[in-house]
Design a protein around this motif. Sequence first.
Motif, short mmCIF file in Angstrom:
data_model
loop_
_atom_site.label_atom_id
_atom_site.label_comp_id
_atom_site.label_asym_id
_atom_site.label_seq_id
_atom_site.Cartn_x
_atom_site.Cartn_y
_atom_site.Cartn_z
N ILE A 61 0.85 -1.19 0.00
CA ILE A 61 0.00 0.00 0.00
C ILE A 61 0.89 1.23 0.00
O ILE A 61 1.79 1.37 0.83
N THR A 62 0.62 2.12 -0.94
CA THR A 62 1.41 3.35 -1.06
C THR A 62 0.48 4.56 -1.08
O THR A 62 -0.73 4.43 -1.30
N MET A 63 1.07 5.73 -0.86
CA MET A 63 0.29 6.96 -0.78
C MET A 63 1.03 8.07 -1.51
O MET A 63 2.25 8.19 -1.39
N ALA A 64 0.30 8.88 -2.29
CA ALA A 64 0.90 10.00 -3.00
C ALA A 64 -0.05 11.18 -2.99
O ALA A 64 -1.28 11.01 -3.07
N SER A 65 0.50 12.39 -2.88
CA SER A 65 -0.30 13.61 -2.93
C SER A 65 -0.31 14.10 -4.36
O SER A 65 0.72 14.10 -5.04
N LEU A 111 -5.15 12.99 -1.74
CA LEU A 111 -4.22 11.89 -1.49
C LEU A 111 -4.74 10.66 -2.24
O LEU A 111 -5.92 10.32 -2.13
N VAL A 112 -3.86 10.01 -2.98
CA VAL A 112 -4.23 8.81 -3.72
C VAL A 112 -3.57 7.62 -3.05
O VAL A 112 -2.34 7.54 -2.96
N ILE A 113 -4.40 6.68 -2.56
CA ILE A 113 -3.91 5.48 -1.87
C ILE A 113 -4.02 4.32 -2.84
O ILE A 113 -5.09 4.07 -3.40
N THR A 114 -2.91 3.59 -3.05
CA THR A 114 -2.88 2.49 -4.02
C THR A 114 -2.52 1.19 -3.33
O THR A 114 -1.55 1.13 -2.56
N ALA A 115 -3.32 0.14 -3.59
CA ALA A 115 -3.03 -1.21 -3.09
C ALA A 115 -2.65 -2.07 -4.29
O ALA A 115 -3.40 -2.16 -5.27
N THR A 116 -1.48 -2.73 -4.22
CA THR A 116 -0.95 -3.51 -5.33
C THR A 116 -0.76 -4.96 -4.91
O THR A 116 -0.10 -5.25 -3.91
#
Length: 247
Positions: A61-65, A111-116
Amino acid sequence: QRQMCIRDSTWAVDTTIVGLAVGVSLDPDRVGWDAGTIGDEQIVYTHTLTNLGNAPDTFVITMASRSDSDWLPVNPTLNPTQVSLGQWESATVTVTFYVPGGASARTENWLVITATSQNDTQFTDIATDKTVAGWNHGITFAPDRMASGLPNQQILYTHRLTNTGNYTDTFDLTYVSSQGWNVSITPATTELFAGETTHEGRDIQVGVRVPITALAGTVDQTVVTARSQTDPQGTYALVTDTTTVSR
């Protein structure tokens, strides 16, 4: 004499192997705000991560603004950053940060939260958290009305809704009829800019249908609630339409 014929028999076996299916869900998108208080204000968002695949999987899980944000979060924290889940298992993902005290009112950050998936990194899902700095909610809804109607007649009431907050908001309209009568509301949902008021042709119309079997003198009180989608517990207003059955 009866003759018997014996034949040899054979067997065929069909073997089916279940393939690996990968899937991930990260929900929901969130909208939040700070009230413009002095100093940094903490914001917390929660999301649900679900393994939609048919085998255990590990998700990073990552997070980017977003790069076009008007301000950047202070001390953003994502928990967890990696989690292992069995088939259809879920886990809570928490995002915590502070809105900087110097952020201008009504400015935004995403904020965009991505689960890979680690079983197949082509499979991802995202959740987006939108935060508005200095968002003050507000609403007015008026007036209360009363009228009389004959059985099987629809009475129309008109009300004016105002977004007294300082940012665009969407309001849901619901009703409760004390007699359980048929009621319609148009529109059932309306979006208003900051300070905007519904106007003639776009006001809230409430139609109360008097049942054909209603007795003369019966009184119905229909309470209509306008409620903010973003702050449903704190920003809402009521009007009451009172309908009396005519003789």
